[in-house]
Design a protein around this motif. Structure first.
Motif, PDB file in Angstrom:
ATOM      1  N   VAL A   1       8.935   0.952   3.890  1.00 59.70           N
ATOM      2  CA  VAL A   1      10.089   1.450   3.146  1.00 59.70           C
ATOM      3  C   VAL A   1       9.728   2.823   2.589  1.00 59.70           C
ATOM      4  N   THR A   2      10.725   3.699   2.503  1.00 59.30           N
ATOM      5  CA  THR A   2      10.564   4.977   1.805  1.00 59.30           C
ATOM      6  C   THR A   2      11.587   5.029   0.690  1.00 59.30           C
TER       7      THR A   2
ATOM      8  N   ARG B   1       8.066   8.021  -2.276  1.00 56.67           N
ATOM      9  CA  ARG B   1       6.898   7.218  -1.911  1.00 56.67           C
ATOM     10  C   ARG B   1       7.216   6.474  -0.617  1.00 56.67           C
ATOM     11  N   CYS B   2       6.216   6.364   0.266  1.00 56.93           N
ATOM     12  CA  CYS B   2       6.287   5.462   1.417  1.00 56.93           C
ATOM     13  C   CYS B   2       5.398   4.269   1.115  1.00 56.93           C
ATOM     14  N   LEU B   3       5.914   3.079   1.371  1.00 55.63           N
ATOM     15  CA  LEU B   3       5.154   1.858   1.115  1.00 55.63           C
ATOM     16  C   LEU B   3       5.033   1.056   2.403  1.00 55.63           C
ATOM     17  N   LEU B   4       3.844   0.490   2.626  1.00 60.97           N
ATOM     18  CA  LEU B   4       3.604  -0.451   3.712  1.00 60.97           C
ATOM     19  C   LEU B   4       3.351  -1.831   3.122  1.00 60.97           C
TER      20      LEU B   4
ATOM     21  N   GLU C   1       0.847  -1.188   0.000  1.00 55.61           N
ATOM     22  CA  GLU C   1       0.000   0.000   0.000  1.00 55.61           C
ATOM     23  C   GLU C   1       0.884   1.240   0.000  1.00 55.61           C
ATOM     24  N   VAL C   2       0.558   2.203  -0.865  1.00 52.88           N
ATOM     25  CA  VAL C   2       1.253   3.490  -0.846  1.00 52.88           C
ATOM     26  C   VAL C   2       0.664   4.321   0.284  1.00 52.88           C
TER      27      VAL C   2
ATOM     28  N   ALA D   1       9.333  -4.302  -3.802  1.00 53.52           N
ATOM     29  CA  ALA D   1       8.319  -3.282  -4.064  1.00 53.52           C
ATOM     30  C   ALA D   1       8.942  -1.893  -4.167  1.00 53.52           C
ATOM     31  N   ALA D   2       9.958  -1.633  -3.348  1.00 53.97           N
ATOM     32  CA  ALA D   2      10.656  -0.348  -3.400  1.00 53.97           C
ATOM     33  C   ALA D   2      11.328  -0.156  -4.748  1.00 53.97           C
TER      34      ALA D   2
END
Length: 288
Positions: free
Chosen positions: A208-209, A193-196, A152-153, A242-243
């Motif tokens: 991750v950012t 972007r930050c991702l969960l 998720e972003v 994903a990053a």
């Protein structure tokens, strides 16, 4: 023309981040990235500007330093100034004299690009090598596989969850929802972007950012963490994949990350996500 040392104001952050973007390339050594400044922006624009130092000649920025944690100066130089003797001698003089307001007295560290003349001058004046770090790179010219977890972003509505996973991933972390909003409002975050990552039961397990330096330039991962209660299940590798995919979508030519060489688990995670380790790099330190 002389070289001038300065501290940019909050209104000059855009210029400083812009030159750092321009200096990134796949051929350049690991150095201060606009994403490092972007991550520091969690402390707010004013504190970030106060932690920056610039060296200019004739108004042009030739080097940027970020005072990270008060005793570590992280440097980047313009590609054509990496071996500039006048610049290197001025930087070395400024970081050696506490009264010039770059580094304080006592033990301090400097992270300078490999192959820079600054590195050689510090070595020649008695600065010692500190513990090694391993830079890793992933080429993004080819598509990246789908990650093995749901991603998720992060937007404002998920900032509290993102902050909670950060704190659960790093011992001593004080990252808060307010820090995320400060970072996300910073000038560098427009290319970030930050991702969960979520497991099959819907729990947020990793974060991750990623920070782009613009199309055709390498982007940075800073930070990546896995919730301490969910480690050992491949979530770090999945969120790192994903990053890489997110950076490719942003137009990055590659993905960069750097971790202490002694952290073998982190190195193994990045390698499992398709990153290639590069020769180790070292800060230099002075006892004071």
């Amino acid at each position: 023309m002389t070289i001038d040392l300065g501290v940019p104001g909050a209104g000059e952050l855009g210029e400083t981040v812009g030159v750092l973007r321009d200096w990134q390339s796949d051929e350049a050594p690991m150095q201060l990235h606009p994403g490092d400044v972007g991550w520091f922006c969690r402390s707010g624009a004013a504190r970030t500007a106060a932690a920056l130092r610039t060296w200019r000649r004739g108004g042009r920025i030739l080097a940027v330093g970020l005072l990270d944690g008060g005793r570590l100066l992280r440097l980047a130089t313009a590609p054509d100034a990496r071996r500039d003797e006048e610049l290197a001698r001025r930087i070395a003089a400024d970081i050696t004299a506490p009264e010039r307001g770059v580094l304080p007295a006592g033990r301090v560290n400097v992270e300078a690009p490999a192959g820079s003349l600054v590195q050689e001058l510090l070595a020649g004046s008695g600065w010692l090598l500190d513990e090694p770090w391993t830079p890793l790179r992933r080429d993004l010219s080819e598509p990246v596989p789908e990650p093995a977890v749901r991603i998720e972003v992060v937007g404002p509505e998920r900032a509290a969850v993102r902050a909670a996973v950060q704190r659960a991933s790093f011992d001593g972390s004080t990252f808060t929802e307010e820090h995320w909003h400060a970072m996300a409002s910073g000038v560098a975050y427009r290319d970030a972007r930050c991702l969960l990552a979520y497991d099959d039961e819907g729990a947020a397990v990793a974060v991750v950012t990623v920070w782009s330096a613009g199309p055709g330039r390498p982007g940075l991962i800073e930070p990546m963490g896995v919730h301490r209660e969910h480690r050992g299940r491949g979530h770090g590798t999945a969120v790192t994949v994903a990053a890489a995919a997110a950076l490719r979508e942003l137009g990055s030519s590659g993905a960069l990350v750097c971790t202490p060489s002694a952290n073998r688990a982190a190195v193994a995670t990045y390698r499992a996500a398709g990153f290639r380790p590069c020769p180790a790099v070292n800060d230099r330190y002075r006892q004071g």
